[in-house]
Design an enzyme around this catalytic site. Structure first.
Site, PDB file in Angstrom:
ATOM      1  N   ASP A   2       4.961   6.517  -0.700  1.00  9.88           N
ATOM      2  CA  ASP A   2       3.515   6.460  -0.757  1.00  9.88           C
ATOM      3  C   ASP A   2       2.983   7.823  -0.316  1.00  9.88           C
ATOM      4  O   ASP A   2       3.681   8.598   0.346  1.00  9.88           O
ATOM      5  CB  ASP A   2       3.002   5.347   0.154  1.00  9.88           C
ATOM      6  CG  ASP A   2       1.507   5.161   0.050  1.00  9.88           C
ATOM      7  OD1 ASP A   2       0.985   5.103  -1.078  1.00  9.88           O
ATOM      8  OD2 ASP A   2       0.848   5.091   1.107  1.00  9.88           O
ATOM      9  N   ASP A  54      -0.947   8.688   0.595  1.00  9.91           N
ATOM     10  CA  ASP A  54      -1.979   8.627   1.626  1.00  9.91           C
ATOM     11  C   ASP A  54      -1.448   7.913   2.866  1.00  9.91           C
ATOM     12  O   ASP A  54      -1.039   6.753   2.803  1.00  9.91           O
ATOM     13  CB  ASP A  54      -3.215   7.882   1.102  1.00  9.91           C
ATOM     14  CG  ASP A  54      -3.870   8.599  -0.067  1.00  9.91           C
ATOM     15  OD1 ASP A  54      -4.331   9.725   0.127  1.00  9.91           O
ATOM     16  OD2 ASP A  54      -3.908   8.019  -1.160  1.00  9.91           O
TER      17      ASP A  54
END
Length: 343
Positions: free
Chosen positions: A24, A26
């Site tokens: 991922d 963010d």
């Protein structure tokens, strides 16, 4: 995949065990424009171990090229093909619903526009343009007028696809509203429900596997309800890092589908073995000398003597708390035990 009833362990660093890290972005690699502490160095070391790095994000606002350029500017070399976003998964879903070359109303940013073009679809901005479907993804510029246009189109009966339902997004200034809040506005106005492409749902995992060719991937994320649940749904292992939105207290009460295989402070968790958690005769659990058990509805901790015991203690606490939940009990109070570990 581990059973998610107890934190997993590996004698070797995950970077030496898994062929691909599905990272991922963010809250894991960066927050806003800046890299998260230790991320650049850890990813460079993982790549040197032979691990492929792929970046899998629910944020549909930017096309892969822009994300790759951002990563490269931070010191994390990346190509557009290394980035998989929910816009791509959403565009594939839309393409399966409408004829080739159809117009699609876009409520979102350049990431969605480019992903639709990749599928031979044409992005438009108004219901008056005759779209065959609506696709909605996060973009910080989306305001009332765009949400209203989406509502008119959905109310008219057009198929509605949302890139993701993340209710929040980490930024350099803190936690801000995510695409889920924007989708909720259209849902409230219309009473309709979108088909969702992003994590934790299968379309995103399908898109990731198709684009990376990963054989033994490790999902790395900061969110239980998207990253970790998405790994569970895809039948693969996961690493939770505490550089984004999830707190230790939330982890202690996680249902099975949201329990990570491994825990780490940050991306350095790719580079170190993860210790074993064992069941103890008294019904508790231990991890390298730190012990946890449930007593009178409260988590109790023993053997934690330094800051170095923080994650061993958390692993033991998770095992004890999850065992209590899986036994049909109520969530146990872990506030005192977490405080002892400095959380």
């Amino acid at each position: 995949m581990t059973t998610a009833r107890i934190p997993g362990h590996t004698a070797q660093p995950p970077a030496a065990v898994y062929d691909t890290a599905l990272l991922d972005l963010d809250g894991v690699v960066y927050a806003g424009a800046a890299a998260i502490d230790h991320a650049v160095e850890a990813l460079d070391a993982a790549r040197s171990c032979g691990m492929r790095l792929a970046y899998v994000t629910n944020n549909a606002s930017r096309p892969p090229r822009a994300v790759a350029e951002h990563l490269t500017s931070l010191g994390v070399p990346a190509e557009p093909a290394d980035v998989i976003n929910s816009a791509q998964a959403a565009a594939r879903l839309v393409a399966e619903k409408v004829p080739a070359g159809s117009k699609v109303l876009v409520i979102g940013g350049a990431g969605l526009v480019e992903a639709l073009a990749e599928r031979g679809l044409v992005a438009v901005e108004s219901l008056a343009d005759g779209p065959a479907a609506v696709v909605q993804g996060f973009d910080p510029s989306v305001g009332w007028a765009r949400l209203a246009e989406a509502s008119y189109a959905v109310a008219a009966g057009l198929p509605w696809v949302a890139s993701n339902l993340d209710m929040s997004i980490p930024t350099a200034r803190g936690i801000a509203p995510g695409n889920g809040t924007l989708v909720a506005a259209v849902r409230t106005a219309t009473g309709a429900e979108p088909e969702v492409a992003g994590k934790p749902l299968p379309p995103m995992h399908r898109e990731t596997v198709l684009r990376t060719g990963a054989k033994r991937p490790l999902v790395v994320g900061d969110r239980l309800d998207t990253d970790i649940e998405g790994a569970h749904n895809g039948g693969v292992d996961s690493l939770l890092v505490f550089t984004g939105v999830t707190t230790p207290a939330q982890l202690l009460t996680a249902p099975v589908r949201q329990r990570p295989t491994y825990l780490a402070a940050d991306l350095r968790g790719l580079l170190e073995p993860h210790p074993e958690v064992t069941a103890l005769p008294d019904g508790g659990f231990g991890c390298r000398g730190v012990r946890a058990r449930v007593l009178d509805g409260e988590l109790r901790l023993e053997g934690a003597s330094s800051a170095g015991d923080r994650f061993d203690g958390l692993r033991a606490l998770c095992a004890a708390a999850w065992a209590a939940l899986d036994g049909g009990g109520e969530p146990v109070d872990g506030r005192k035990a977490l405080a002892e570990l400095g959380w």
